[in-house]
Design an enzyme around this catalytic site. Structure first.
Site, PDB file in Angstrom:
ATOM      1  N   SER A  23      65.047 -28.939 -64.320  1.00  0.00           N
ATOM      2  CA  SER A  23      65.940 -29.848 -63.969  1.00  0.00           C
ATOM      3  C   SER A  23      66.970 -29.452 -65.288  1.00  0.00           C
ATOM      4  O   SER A  23      68.216 -29.492 -65.079  1.00  0.00           O
ATOM      5  CB  SER A  23      65.604 -31.309 -64.568  1.00  0.00           C
ATOM      6  N   ARG A  27      70.946 -27.819 -64.392  1.00  0.00           N
ATOM      7  CA  ARG A  27      72.073 -28.551 -64.768  1.00  0.00           C
ATOM      8  C   ARG A  27      73.124 -27.696 -65.872  1.00  0.00           C
ATOM      9  O   ARG A  27      74.166 -27.765 -65.941  1.00  0.00           O
ATOM     10  CB  ARG A  27      71.724 -29.820 -65.465  1.00  0.00           C
ATOM     11  N   GLY A  96      66.638 -28.354 -54.274  1.00  0.00           N
ATOM     12  CA  GLY A  96      67.395 -29.544 -54.469  1.00  0.00           C
ATOM     13  C   GLY A  96      68.473 -29.583 -55.642  1.00  0.00           C
ATOM     14  O   GLY A  96      69.633 -29.908 -55.893  1.00  0.00           O
ATOM     15  N   SER A 169      67.161 -40.559 -54.234  1.00  0.00           N
ATOM     16  CA  SER A 169      67.001 -39.487 -55.351  1.00  0.00           C
ATOM     17  C   SER A 169      67.953 -39.654 -56.381  1.00  0.00           C
ATOM     18  O   SER A 169      69.310 -40.166 -55.977  1.00  0.00           O
ATOM     19  CB  SER A 169      67.368 -38.234 -54.445  1.00  0.00           C
ATOM     20  N   ASP A 313      57.293 -36.651 -60.299  1.00  0.00           N
ATOM     21  CA  ASP A 313      56.962 -35.314 -60.166  1.00  0.00           C
ATOM     22  C   ASP A 313      55.535 -35.238 -60.867  1.00  0.00           C
ATOM     23  O   ASP A 313      54.740 -34.803 -60.327  1.00  0.00           O
ATOM     24  CB  ASP A 313      57.895 -34.294 -60.977  1.00  0.00           C
TER      25      ASP A 313
END
Length: 427
Positions: A23, A27, A96, A169, A313
């Site tokens: 993540s 980013r 994603g 999401s 998750d």
């Protein structure tokens, strides 16, 4: 199909330095590409998702160099919106964390860009994000099925008043937040529905602040973003370890420790998935926190009944940990498992039954009662890295487990099974 059989493991002990967070890695790469100046990212995750982001940035004209082990990236920012050198098609696999933020960021440019991916990506909904971007002026077409990739983007996003559905999401909101500062007008983003995985929004806001942009957050229901801003490189940025990846090792410590210590995350971590350790503690394990480590020592585990919306998750790891807990475990408010790499609720229920568990699968919950003795089974992984890693824990019993397509862990943790073996004593 390739498979890997894990023999029973008597004890798990030792320390592991975690690979970088997926993540945070993707980013940080996108913000570094949009920023003014050069950024040096260290402890970058080397995985499929990150490679898809890097390939896309390269196709968009961003210059970067990678170290031999691909964990350090020196990237020269564009100082504003990404520009395609003409019409372009970007293939983003099943990433994603690349598809959603790029779909928004590329609506700031003018050129025509097509975003596509592998078959599962075309089943992962993106309609809520597209609706929001269109409210801000973006010109987007669906090329196959309404509400799903592939998408054709033709710029046009200027900001303004936007609503986003937060119930499926958090990546849709993340994508809008990261894009809005570069829009010409101010943007007001209103969140409708219950925002899932709120801690992931904190990761986004934290990173944006690191790159010099702050926004007004009104109770996660409304965000006010000034337009016409620029991101500025922080110079060097260390990607913290992946807290979701930590969950498998911490769970192994809870079930068959010794003590397992994960480094690269700790009490100061910005990832919500560190709260996974609190769940293990509730189940009976002993947890020790440091600034840059979490340690877990074996305990007598008992079942829990919990809302897992904040750690979707890592909650998957609790589903297989429940096989070693006394009683029936219920994980609630996990609908968004259904729109991940696979329909994780269905997949988890199916595979838990194979090893002998009694499972009730609801629309947004799962209830698990362990068997007296686990059965050896071939575990389908659905091309989902987390399914493979979760079910490795079955080997912590006196029963082997066979993982089909074990290399699917490459999405976040290419050498997962080697690391688990290094810390394991065979039964």
């Amino acid at each position: 199909m390739e498979s890997l059989t894990l023999q029973p493991i008597a004890r798990v002990d030792g320390a592991i330095n975690l690979p970088g967070s997926k993540s945070v890695s993707n980013r940080a790469l996108l913000l570094a590409a949009l920023a003014c100046g050069k950024t040096v990212l260290t402890n970058l995750l080397d995985s499929d998702d990150v490679r898809h982001m890097l390939n896309a940035l390269s196709a968009l004209g961003i210059n970067y160099t990678l170290s031999a082990d691909r964990t350090r990236c020196d990237i020269t920012g564009n100082g504003g919106a990404l520009r395609a050198p003409g019409a372009l098609e970007l293939f983003l696999g099943n990433a994603g964390t690349a598809m959603r933020p790029l779909a928004a960021a590329l609506c700031l440019g003018q050129n025509e860009i097509v975003l596509t991916g592998e078959p599962r990506m075309k089943e992962r909904p993106i309609g809520h994000l597209v609706d929001s971007l269109r409210q801000g002026g973006a010109n987007i077409d669906y090329l196959e099925q309404e509400n799903y990739p592939p998408l054709r983007l033709r710029g046009g996003f200027t900001g303004g008043d936007i609503e986003v559905d937060g119930s499926v999401s958090s990546q849709f909101l993340t994508a809008l937040l990261m894009t809005a500062p570069l829009a010409p007008e101010d943007t007001i983003i209103r969140v409708k529905g219950e925002l899932v995985s709120k801690p992931y929004i904190d990761i986004t806001l934290n990173l944006m602040k690191t790159f010099g942009v702050e926004i007004a957050n009104h109770h996660y229901q409304q965000f006010v973003v000034k337009g016409g801003q620029q991101y500025h490189s922080p110079g060097r940025y260390l990607v913290e370890g992946d807290a979701s990846s930590a969950s498998y090792f911490l769970a192994a410590g809870a079930i068959k420790g010794g003590t397992v210590k994960v480094t690269g995350i700790g009490r100061k971590s910005m990832q919500g998935d560190i709260r996974f350790a609190d769940v293990l503690e509730k189940m009976g394990a002993t947890i020790t926190w440091g600034d840059d480590f979490i340690a877990c020592t074996r305990g007598e585990l008992h079942a829990i009944d919990m809302d897992m919306n904040h750690i979707p998750d890592a909650a998957m790891t609790i589903a297989t940990t429940a096989l070693f807990a006394k009683g029936t475990t219920t994980l609630r408010n996990i609908y968004n498992w259904r729109v991940k790499e696979t329909d994780r609720l269905f997949a988890m229920a199916t595979e838990l039954r194979k090893v002998g568990a009694e499972v009730e699968e609801g629309h947004d919950y799962i209830r698990i009662t362990p068997p007296a003795k686990l059965q050896h089974a071939d575990i389908g992984t659905y091309n989902d890295h987390r399914m493979a890693m979760c079910f490795s824990l079955v080997a912590l019993s006196d029963t082997p487990v066979t993982i089909l397509d074990p290399k699917c862990t490459a999405k976040t943790f290419p050498d997962y099974f080697e690391q688990l073996a290094r810390m394991s004593t065979p039964a």
